[in-house]
Design a protein around this motif. Structure first.
Motif, short mmCIF file in Angstrom:
data_model
loop_
_atom_site.label_atom_id
_atom_site.label_comp_id
_atom_site.label_asym_id
_atom_site.label_seq_id
_atom_site.Cartn_x
_atom_site.Cartn_y
_atom_site.Cartn_z
N LYS A 135 0.83 -1.20 0.00
CA LYS A 135 0.00 0.00 0.00
C LYS A 135 0.86 1.25 0.00
N THR A 138 -1.60 5.05 4.84
CA THR A 138 -2.73 4.76 5.71
C THR A 138 -3.23 6.06 6.34
N ALA A 172 -12.49 5.32 1.84
CA ALA A 172 -12.01 3.93 1.84
C ALA A 172 -12.43 3.22 0.56
N GLY A 176 -9.21 2.74 -1.92
CA GLY A 176 -8.65 1.42 -1.59
C GLY A 176 -8.02 0.75 -2.80
N ARG A 179 -4.58 1.47 -3.46
CA ARG A 179 -3.69 1.00 -2.39
C ARG A 179 -3.47 2.06 -1.31
N HIS A 181 -5.07 3.04 2.19
CA HIS A 181 -5.90 2.44 3.25
C HIS A 181 -6.49 3.54 4.13
N ALA A 183 -9.10 4.22 7.35
CA ALA A 183 -9.74 3.53 8.46
C ALA A 183 -10.39 4.53 9.42
N GLN A 227 -1.33 -3.20 8.46
CA GLN A 227 -2.14 -4.14 7.68
C GLN A 227 -1.69 -4.14 6.22
N GLN A 229 -2.38 -5.23 2.00
CA GLN A 229 -3.45 -4.99 1.03
C GLN A 229 -4.47 -6.11 0.94
N PHE A 232 -7.66 -4.99 4.56
CA PHE A 232 -7.78 -3.64 5.10
C PHE A 232 -8.99 -3.56 6.03
N TRP A 234 -11.71 -1.15 7.46
CA TRP A 234 -12.24 0.21 7.35
C TRP A 234 -12.58 0.72 8.74
#
Length: 245
Positions: A135, A138, A172, A176, A179, A181, A183, A227, A229, A232, A234
């Motif tokens: 990824k 994040t 997300a 996503g 790549r 992420h 959350a 984390q 790929q 993931f 959310w």
């Protein structure tokens, strides 16, 4: 990594900055209180971390864009791989007593500020190559119980946190596949901070299962950042063992 909403040093933002700094990240600290922000940064650096304070006047697009530019100028050789939006505005009052200014501030910080922070984060991630987890970056939002249900004193706060949650889910889904992420963490319960001592009973503070520990929230954020790929998250929710829900 970048943490917005560091507070006065005893909460989630500072604990997250400390854990990531101890894990080898350079950490840019963002908050509106320049004095306390410098104090947190100095303390983390004294413990061996690599951090720098970046105070902002407000969580607007103009100020957030400017601070991200300053971060890149300070560390031109560093990649921004993790960002955490921990800023928030809580309003806990009966609906008819809630002022227009309080409603606006909740929207400005919890929604408009989150949009601005997310935009700069994603722009910073997009040009990067994927890392060992597959990824580019994040982006983590600190949410609250109010993001999924309102209550008698949370009309303004819940509106803001609902907006934050919807934003995180939309991002997300949109990014996503690139790549990136995104959350959202629902913090369901009181957080044990230095300020908690002013209004929480000593008995509750002494109970390890009665309140959320900032350090434990930080561990969850580091878990999200690590984390890969193929899996993931959310949204996750965190609460102490004895929290009623």
């Amino acid at each position: 990594m970048v943490v917005a909403g560091v507070g006065v040093g005893g909460g989630t933002g500072a604990a997250t900055a400390k854990l990531f700094a101890n894990s080898g990240y350079r950490v840019a600290l963002i908050a509106r209180n320049a004095e306390s922000l410098k104090s947190v940064s100095d303390s983390l650096n004294a413990d061996g971390g690599k951090t720098a304070p970046f105070p902002v006047e407000a969580y607007t697009q103009k100020h957030i864009k400017s601070v991200f530019s300053s971060i890149k100028q300070t560390w031109p050789d560093a990649e921004i791989r993790v960002t955490v939006f921990n800023a928030g505005k809580g309003v806990f009052k009966p609906f008819l007593e809630t002022t227009e200014e309080e409603i606006q501030e909740s929207v400005d910080v919890n929604i408009v500020g989150a949009f601005a922070f997310a935009r700069e984060s994603i722009l910073a991630f997009q040009d990067l190559q994927t890392d060992d987890q597959g990824k580019k970056g994040t982006l983590i939002f600190t949410g609250a119980t109010a993001a999924i249900r309102g209550n008698v004193l949370t009309s303004a706060f819940s509106a803001g946190k609902h907006g934050l949650r919807a934003l995180s889910q939309s991002l997300a889904k949109e990014f996503g596949k690139q790549r990136i992420h995104v959350a959202h963490a629902i913090i369901d319960g009181g957080i044990k901070t230095d300020q908690s001592k002013n209004y929480i009973s000593a008995e509750r503070l002494a109970n390890p299962a009665g309140m959320l520990g900032p350090e434990s929230i930080a561990k969850a954020y580091l878990y999200l950042a690590k984390q890969d790929q193929s899996a993931f998250t959310w949204e996750l929710d965190l609460r102490p063992a004895e929290e009623k829900w």
